[in-house]
Enzyme design. Structure first.
Site, PDB file in Angstrom:
ATOM      1  CG  ASP A  78      38.195  19.655  -6.291  1.00 21.24           C
ATOM      2  OD1 ASP A  78      38.731  20.526  -6.128  1.00 21.24           O
ATOM      3  OD2 ASP A  78      37.614  19.038  -6.226  1.00 21.24           O
ATOM      4  CD  GLU A 143      35.673  21.867 -11.769  1.00 21.81           C
ATOM      5  OE1 GLU A 143      35.183  22.125 -13.188  1.00 21.81           O
ATOM      6  OE2 GLU A 143      36.168  21.077 -11.254  1.00 21.81           O
TER       7      GLU A 143
END
Ligand SMILES: [Zn+2]
Length: 400
Positions: A78, A143
């Site tokens: 991400d 994350e």
């Protein structure tokens, strides 16, 4: 025009996948990684966590001695949101300008590193190298929003235990100088909400024992501590920020109306507790002392209290460090070991007692993580593949 290096083309392809929070396109990432794994000849595994949301992608290159502890190379898929109007190029076009700068969200944080991990293994396979230790290249989600459905859960699974990880490499940060940053530890986020009760009454009086007087003492206590920690960084060197604890009062609320002494006030204190010379006990004692000395009827609760995880040793007793350092010396790289001022997925590995370093090989690169116009120079990206190629080779030998 010269043909583009295929590793760069692949990097730019990955940047174009919009895995941007809060609605990341993970399916396209997984498909793309799967395609890469097939090309390189790596086992592909998509692990869904039992009875809970979340997943991890694991590419495996089996070592000739699978009983040895494995090397894990991790990246998150991400990226953080963008404000496109502030960018000179579309943040998901992966435009390469005439200087070789590749612009895009994730070029530094940290899709470059995920591609470098795969390209290093691709190189080694092409060279006919076969590792003694197994290599796991992992890709995890979320994350940037705390890792709850990613690494935090993954390390708790039996699938993770089966990977037999001995050492992990995760994300680091760029350095504007010739040096390469290396994170060997992280600070712990602590946030407390303090509630201060005091005597109330009409604001035309000198009421004794007011909440505001107590707040003044409380603020002095925390700000004195802040000053003391700040002094340790008198040279303003931000690479040392992780070595101290930052303390900031971030919210103050209360009051009923202009002519009433407030019966209650709240204050929020944000602390990033360093593992360098601090313990959880020490941090707690300091908080309690400041609160006690500020007066009666003051209570506090934790909004966040993350465990303070010991650093991965960077001394000769850690064979992984010895091997990592020796490799960097061979490549004539100057390392800048740091405690990461923020948090990364590496903390979940360290909390399991697995040594982990944060390493994104980006020197001569300004720090643009989460910033507008995030970019990485093509030549720095390619140099990073060479570095990982050497690292993976050395770190997969039986005797490190
Ligand atoms: Zn990151």
């Amino acid at each position: 025009m010269a043909q583009e290096n295929p590793s760069v083309t692949r990097f730019r392809e990955y940047i174009r996948i919009k895995s941007v929070q809060p609605d990341p396109d993970y399916n396209s990432c997984i498909e793309w990684v799967k395609e890469q794994a097939k090309e390189i000849g790596l086992e592909f595994d998509l692990i869904h966590f039992e009875l809970q949301p979340g997943f991890a992608v694991v590419l495996t290159w089996k070592g000739s001695n699978p009983d040895l502890q494995a090397l894990m190379l991790n990246s998150h898929m991400d990226v953080v949101p963008v404000n496109p109007s502030k960018w000179s190029h579309d943040p998901f076009d992966a435009i390469k300008d005439d200087d070789g700068k590749i612009f895009g969200r994730g070029t530094q944080d940290m899709k470059s590193v995920g591609v470098q991990h795969m390209e290093a293994v691709r190189n080694l396979k092409a060279q006919g190298y076969s590792p003694q230790r197994t290599v796991h290249i992992t890709f995890v989600p979320d994350e940037e929003i705390g890792g709850t459905n990613g690494m935090a859960k993954f390390v708790e699974t039996t699938e993770f235990k089966k990977l037999n990880v001995g050492f992990e490499l995760d994300e680091g940060g760029p350095c504007p100088t010739e040096q390469f940053g290396l994170f060997y530890g992280e600070r712990a986020l602590w946030q407390i909400k303090v509630t201060i009760k005091g005597n109330t009454g009409h604001a035309l009086n000198f009421v004794e024992g007011t909440s505001v007087e107590k707040l003044q003492k409380l603020m002095n206590g925390f700000l004195t501590l802040r000053e003391k920690e700040k002094e340790k960084l008198s040279d303003g060197d931000v690479s040392r920020l992780g070595l101290v604890t930052t303390i900031n009062i971030t919210m103050i609320n209360g009051g009923l109306q202009p002519n009433v002494i407030p019966p209650e006030l709240t204050a929020v204190v944000d602390m990033r507790v360093t593992p360098n010379g601090w313990t959880e006990e020490k941090a707690e004692e300091i908080i309690e002392k400041i609160i006690e000395e500020s007066g009666s009827d003051i209570t506090y609760e934790f909004i966040n209290r993350n465990p303070l995880i010991p650093e991965t040793p960077i001394n000769d007793e850690n064979p992984w460090w010895r091997c990592f350092k020796r490799t960097c010396d061979e490549l004539e790289m100057k390392l800048l070991p740091m405690i990461c001022p923020g948090a990364t997925d590496a903390r979940f590995l360290r909390s399991k007692g697995i040594p982990a370093f944060g390493f994104s090989p980006m020197n001569y690169t300004p720090m643009l993580l989460h910033d507008n116009d995030e970019y990485l120079e093509e030549k720095i990206f390619l140099k990073g593949i060479d570095i990982f190629t050497k690292l993976v080779r050395n770190l997969t030998e039986e005797s490190l």
